[in-house]
Scaffold this motif. Structure first.
Motif, PDB file in Angstrom:
ATOM      1  N   ILE A 389       5.493 -11.621 -11.703  1.00 41.85           N
ATOM      2  CA  ILE A 389       5.699 -10.636 -10.633  1.00 41.85           C
ATOM      3  C   ILE A 389       5.665  -9.237 -11.227  1.00 41.85           C
ATOM      4  O   ILE A 389       5.015  -8.323 -10.710  1.00 41.85           O
ATOM      5  CB  ILE A 389       7.035 -10.882  -9.901  1.00 41.85           C
ATOM      6  N   CYS A 393       2.705  -6.472 -10.694  1.00 43.13           N
ATOM      7  CA  CYS A 393       3.164  -5.194 -10.140  1.00 43.13           C
ATOM      8  C   CYS A 393       2.727  -4.030 -11.026  1.00 43.13           C
ATOM      9  O   CYS A 393       2.340  -2.966 -10.533  1.00 43.13           O
ATOM     10  CB  CYS A 393       4.683  -5.201  -9.986  1.00 43.13           C
ATOM     11  N   VAL A 396      -0.722  -3.212 -10.274  1.00 45.59           N
ATOM     12  CA  VAL A 396      -0.821  -2.458  -9.027  1.00 45.59           C
ATOM     13  C   VAL A 396      -0.570  -0.979  -9.292  1.00 45.59           C
ATOM     14  O   VAL A 396      -1.342  -0.115  -8.845  1.00 45.59           O
ATOM     15  CB  VAL A 396       0.192  -2.993  -7.990  1.00 45.59           C
ATOM     16  N   HIS A 423       4.033 -13.242  -5.482  1.00 47.67           N
ATOM     17  CA  HIS A 423       2.774 -13.064  -6.202  1.00 47.67           C
ATOM     18  C   HIS A 423       1.627 -12.706  -5.246  1.00 47.67           C
ATOM     19  O   HIS A 423       0.821 -11.818  -5.537  1.00 47.67           O
ATOM     20  CB  HIS A 423       2.428 -14.343  -6.973  1.00 47.67           C
ATOM     21  N   CYS A 426       2.059  -9.087  -4.149  1.00 46.23           N
ATOM     22  CA  CYS A 426       1.624  -8.131  -5.176  1.00 46.23           C
ATOM     23  C   CYS A 426       0.097  -8.082  -5.265  1.00 46.23           C
ATOM     24  O   CYS A 426      -0.488  -6.993  -5.402  1.00 46.23           O
ATOM     25  CB  CYS A 426       2.219  -8.520  -6.531  1.00 46.23           C
ATOM     26  N   ASN A 429      -1.310  -6.078  -2.457  1.00 46.84           N
ATOM     27  CA  ASN A 429      -1.155  -4.658  -2.737  1.00 46.84           C
ATOM     28  C   ASN A 429      -2.199  -4.177  -3.742  1.00 46.84           C
ATOM     29  O   ASN A 429      -2.691  -3.047  -3.660  1.00 46.84           O
ATOM     30  CB  ASN A 429       0.254  -4.383  -3.281  1.00 46.84           C
ATOM     31  N   VAL A 462      10.673  -8.535  -4.703  1.00 47.48           N
ATOM     32  CA  VAL A 462       9.728  -8.107  -3.669  1.00 47.48           C
ATOM     33  C   VAL A 462      10.308  -6.923  -2.902  1.00 47.48           C
ATOM     34  O   VAL A 462       9.611  -5.967  -2.561  1.00 47.48           O
ATOM     35  CB  VAL A 462       9.417  -9.267  -2.706  1.00 47.48           C
ATOM     36  N   LEU A 465       9.606  -3.535  -4.411  1.00 47.08           N
ATOM     37  CA  LEU A 465       8.231  -3.129  -4.658  1.00 47.08           C
ATOM     38  C   LEU A 465       7.741  -2.057  -3.683  1.00 47.08           C
ATOM     39  O   LEU A 465       6.560  -1.972  -3.390  1.00 47.08           O
ATOM     40  CB  LEU A 465       7.300  -4.342  -4.601  1.00 47.08           C
ATOM     41  N   CYS A 468       4.728   0.270  -4.377  1.00 40.07           N
ATOM     42  CA  CYS A 468       3.318  -0.144  -4.352  1.00 40.07           C
ATOM     43  C   CYS A 468       3.014  -0.943  -3.102  1.00 40.07           C
ATOM     44  O   CYS A 468       2.515  -2.056  -3.160  1.00 40.07           O
ATOM     45  CB  CYS A 468       2.989  -0.952  -5.605  1.00 40.07           C
TER      46      CYS A 468
END
Length: 583
Positions: A389, A393, A396, A423, A426, A429, A462, A465, A468
């Motif tokens: 993760i 990230c 990203v 996952h 991400c 994104n 999550v 995040l 992003c």
């Protein structure tokens, strides 16, 4: 039996005497025990007294193996079952079931104490389900359990979360007439609290003719696990006495329930009351400071741990890494990480995620590469779902589309990790950042409906995040989020996803509407977490689905069988009595 015992004993001797760490004398080791003063010319009584002293001060499995090696070479292990039973007891405390079973096989005619020690070892280990299996094996051999047997059995059921097995063990305790013993009732309260069955836990608590501190801590902890911090705090306030465990339950409970301010307030009250926190206290407080970005208070707590000479350990150091990372002091977190003598996957993940989300994503990818290199070189730590993760990230944030795709495929194909919602989110994104909106929507649509392997830890990351997320594609994500909710209306994480979408878009009226919908539908799956082992990631607990198949009715029937016994009068101050009288 004797022949088998000797075979196992010789197996011990070969293993221990050839142990490289025990045979090496090139470096002094403070964790080792010295038997140099016990010579063959020493009196037998003196030798035994020293060995007893070593056993009492034994702190880990390495020292226990050294003691056993001495017992074998001195002949004490062969000639006296007293030493074998003592080794069995200590190995059970260390949660080493394989070693405990080997010692158990060396005992002629093992009694109830010996069987209980093996059951306890399994319960304290990473394979707690084997405690029940071993119990039934011993029952076939004529074993007669006592109250301490069921304490360990209920603990193993609590760790595995198996309600059916827990109900079965409760029935066995009833059958053997030990269900009203204080240690057994305390274990039952804890077990039902872990299951989220607070009605049963409260029923047990009310029926107790005598309650000790463990009883109170267990019922408070059960309410904390079920997310009812209000009832937990009311019970905490009327407890006849507290200990550090009582404070830790409340402080960590408020921190995990998203109320770090209350955690810090309780910590201050704890200090004023004259209690000195332990490493778990400080870890919870540091976590609370990190989640509320209170850098100054977190630094003060760090200073307190240094001033009080609190011994550094993995739990405390990981909490410090988490604190400094979330307070945008990633370089300080890195210094803490570098100073750690021992590292496990949890602290690696904390540092990788610190760089990937709060610091420089390139540094996070470098640290991930270092972890992979250690694994390739023979290390025992391997990346897991949380690690990836963070890495995806980082891709990203750094707009590394190609690398992100490679890491995602490597996770699936090489590490055999099944991707979960975090996952896919991400990766979506990542595609959206490269203006590949159709690919982003497609990967979310391909996401499997079954996400039971997703840990609460993943959900937590999550929610962090927001740096992003989709830009200018809220309508598309909202449409997907609603379809996820429709797939499983009882899944808490799907509503959390929709809440996150609205929160990032600043649509607070929609946030309130979704929260109201969640209350009306009474979510069957609540988020919760428990720390089983530092080498394991936090697991998500399912609460609402535990009572399928008539288990609740069976437990109530068992309780009715004992209604003839007098029930203790419980103070009307208890929260559930207040609610009943007010309705």
């Amino acid at each position: 039996m004797a022949r088998n015992a000797k075979r196992e004993l010789f197996r011990f001797r070969r293993t221990i005497l050839s142990h490289p760490n025990l045979a090496s004398t090139s470096k002094p080791n403070t964790s080792s025990l010295s038997f140099s003063s016990i010579s063959p010319s020493s009196s037998s009584c003196y030798s035994e007294d020293r060995t007893i002293s070593f056993l009492k001060s034994c702190q880990n499995m390495k020292q226990l193996l050294q003691i056993q090696a001495h017992l074998i070479t001195s002949g004490l292990f062969f000639n006296n079952s007293f030493w074998t039973i003592n080794l069995l007891k200590h190995s059970a405390d260390f949660g080493s079931p394989d070693y405990t079973v080997l010692v158990f096989k060396c005992i002629n005619n093992p009694g109830t104490f010996c069987v209980n020690a093996v059951v306890k070892a399994y319960s304290n280990s990473c394979v707690p389900d084997q405690a029940v299996v071993f119990y039934f094996q011993m029952i076939k051999n004529g074993f007669m359990p006592n109250s301490y047997t069921f304490v360990s059995l209920f603990g193993s059921c609590a760790k595995t979360g198996c309600v059916e097995r827990g109900g079965m063990c409760h029935g066995l305790a009833l059958k053997n007439g030990v269900d009203f013993e204080l240690p057994v009732m305390n274990s039952l309260i804890n077990m039902y609290g872990c299951f989220g069955a607070m009605d049963c836990a409260r029923n047990m608590f009310v029926q107790m003719s005598h309650r000790d501190l463990i009883s109170w801590n267990s019922i408070v902890s059960g309410h904390v696990r079920s997310g009812d911090m209000s009832a937990a705090h009311e019970l905490f306030d009327i407890m006849p006495e507290w200990n550090v465990v009582s404070w830790n339950i409340m402080i960590s409970g408020y921190s995990k329930s998203g109320n770090p301010g209350c955690s810090l307030k309780l910590f201050r009250e704890m200090m004023k009351s004259g209690f000195r926190g332990n490493d778990k206290t400080m870890a919870s407080v540091l976590t609370a400071c990190g989640r509320s970005a209170r850098f100054n208070e977190g630094r003060s707590v760090h200073g307190y741990t240094v001033r009080t000479s609190l011994k550094p350990n993995i739990i405390l150091d990981t909490a410090l890494i988490d604190l400094y990372s979330k307070c945008q002091k990633v370089e300080v977190a890195q210094r803490v990480f570098d100073s750690m003598a021992d590292k496990n996957l949890v602290c690696w993940n904390a540092m990788i995620l610190g760089h990937c989300i709060h610091g420089k994503p390139e540094e996070g990818i470098k640290l991930f590469t270092a972890l992979v290199n250690e694994t390739v070189a023979g290390g025992s730590i391997s990346p897991d779902e949380i690690t990836f993760i963070g890495v995806i990230c980082a891709c990203v944030r750094a707009e590394l589309l190609t690398e992100g795709r490679i890491y995602f495929r490597k996770m699936i194909d090489f590490y055999k990790i099944k991707p979960n919602f975090a996952h896919y989110w991400c990766m979506a994104n990542l595609y959206a950042g490269a203006e590949l909106t159709e690919e982003a929507e497609e990967i979310l649509r391909k996401m499997p409906e079954d996400n039971d392997n997703m840990s609460f830890e993943s959900i937590m990351w999550v929610s962090l995040l927001s740096l992003c997320r989709f830009q200018g594609a809220v309508a598309m994500v909202e449409r997907l989020a609603k379809s996820f909710v429709d797939m499983d209306p009882q899944d808490f994480s799907r509503y959390q996803f929709l809440l996150n979408v609205y929160a990032v878009a600043g649509q607070w009226e929609d946030v309130a509407r979704v929260r109201e919908l969640m209350k009306k539908r009474r979510m069957g799956r609540m988020p919760g977490c428990r720390l089983v082992d530092l080498k394991e990631v936090v697991e998500k607990l399912k609460v609402g689905h535990f009572w399928r198949g008539g288990m609740k009715e069976e437990v109530n029937k068992m309780m009715e069988c004992r209604r003839s016994r007098s029930l203790a009068t419980v103070s009307k101050q208890l929260p559930w009595h207040k609610n009943e009288s007010g309705s």
